[in-house]
Write a protein that holds these residues in place. Sequence first.
Motif, short mmCIF file in Angstrom:
data_model
loop_
_atom_site.label_atom_id
_atom_site.label_comp_id
_atom_site.label_asym_id
_atom_site.label_seq_id
_atom_site.Cartn_x
_atom_site.Cartn_y
_atom_site.Cartn_z
N SER A 13 -1.62 -4.27 -1.32
CA SER A 13 -2.94 -4.84 -1.62
C SER A 13 -2.99 -6.34 -1.38
CB SER A 13 -3.33 -4.53 -3.07
OG SER A 13 -2.37 -5.06 -3.96
N SER A 14 -1.85 -6.98 -1.13
CA SER A 14 -1.85 -8.43 -0.88
C SER A 14 -0.54 -8.83 -0.20
CB SER A 14 -2.00 -9.20 -2.19
OG SER A 14 -0.95 -8.89 -3.08
N ARG A 47 -1.92 -0.99 -7.18
CA ARG A 47 -2.82 -0.63 -8.28
C ARG A 47 -4.27 -1.00 -7.97
NH1 ARG A 47 0.55 -4.05 -12.45
NH2 ARG A 47 0.26 -5.34 -10.59
N ARG A 48 -4.50 -2.06 -7.22
CA ARG A 48 -5.88 -2.53 -6.98
C ARG A 48 -6.52 -1.77 -5.82
NH1 ARG A 48 -4.53 -8.80 -6.70
NH2 ARG A 48 -2.71 -7.85 -5.72
N ASN A 71 8.14 -2.68 -1.19
CA ASN A 71 7.78 -4.11 -1.21
C ASN A 71 7.18 -4.55 -2.55
OD1 ASN A 71 6.63 -6.74 0.02
ND2 ASN A 71 4.80 -5.61 -0.64
N TYR A 100 14.72 -12.55 -12.30
CA TYR A 100 14.32 -12.20 -10.92
C TYR A 100 15.58 -12.06 -10.06
CZ TYR A 100 11.73 -12.44 -6.47
OH TYR A 100 11.19 -12.18 -5.23
N THR A 145 2.06 -16.52 -0.71
CA THR A 145 1.30 -15.35 -1.18
C THR A 145 0.74 -15.68 -2.57
OG1 THR A 145 3.09 -14.27 -2.40
CG2 THR A 145 2.98 -13.82 -0.03
#
Length: 249
Positions: A16-17, A39-40, A91, A156, A191
Amino acid sequence: MAGKLDNKVAIITGASSGIGEATAIALFAEKAKVAIAARRGELLDKLAQRIEASGGEALPIVADLTDETQAINLVQKVHAHYGRVDILINNAGLALAGDIDGADTLDWRRMIDINLLGVLYVTHATLPIFKAQKAGHIVNISSVAGRTARAGIGVYNLTKWGINGFSEALRQEVYKDNIRVTIVEPGMVDTEIDTHITDAIAKQRTIERRNSIAPLQSEDVAAAIVYAVTQPQRVNVNEILIRPTEQGW
Ligand code: NDP
């Protein structure tokens, strides 16, 4: 005109992005059919419309991949729709920077749930299809943070180092079934990823760091992914580490 991925079916998570969206477009440009998940749903629909307006095929699927059932459904829907799956791009992910001491531990769970368990669930659901086909390619999006630890992004780091270890073990398990495994480890990419950071100080620190250099664009990472998945079957590109030229860390 023929593409290098004619008739191939690719699943791209986190489409989505950012990197996932650019990768869907780059794989479509090589004539792959792309199943795009996140999800979007409204963003997925827009991307699918864009690809279809250019003559491609895109299948948007809304899924929260921290939920194993939704991860299984994603893979099964794609397989039922196209009759095969050739490429899986794991991803989807979060980079919730922040010091370990005093952290909001919800951030840890959110990262572990998508960066690790999300990858495991989708991979686990895809492997039986790849094994039956005796072919398939899994690309896991790791990070420079999977190779170099740094104060302020410890958890992370934990997730991306985990992905690297998992990917190499997986490669050793499945290469005899003609299944290839690649990790792609980008440095800083321009991003929306920083917008999700919840720790205000860490957020500012990360944005300043990213603004201090000319970061990679999502298309640069997508090009590296396309390189890996368009090699002849005998070639397994195991690892691509790709930093912005100006990134000194
Ligand atoms: P974005 O925030 O643009 O993209 C992240 C994607 O993951 C979105 O599409 C988001 O979609 C999806 N996602 C997040 N949580 C879930 C979930 N629970 N279920 C399904 N999809 C989810 O960031 P990037 O493009 O930068 O990040 C992509 C990958 O690249 C990540 O794994 C990241 O760790 C890695 N990476 C990024 C770097 C950078 O500097 N940007 C550097 C190195 C690696 P939605 O919210 O719609 O669900």
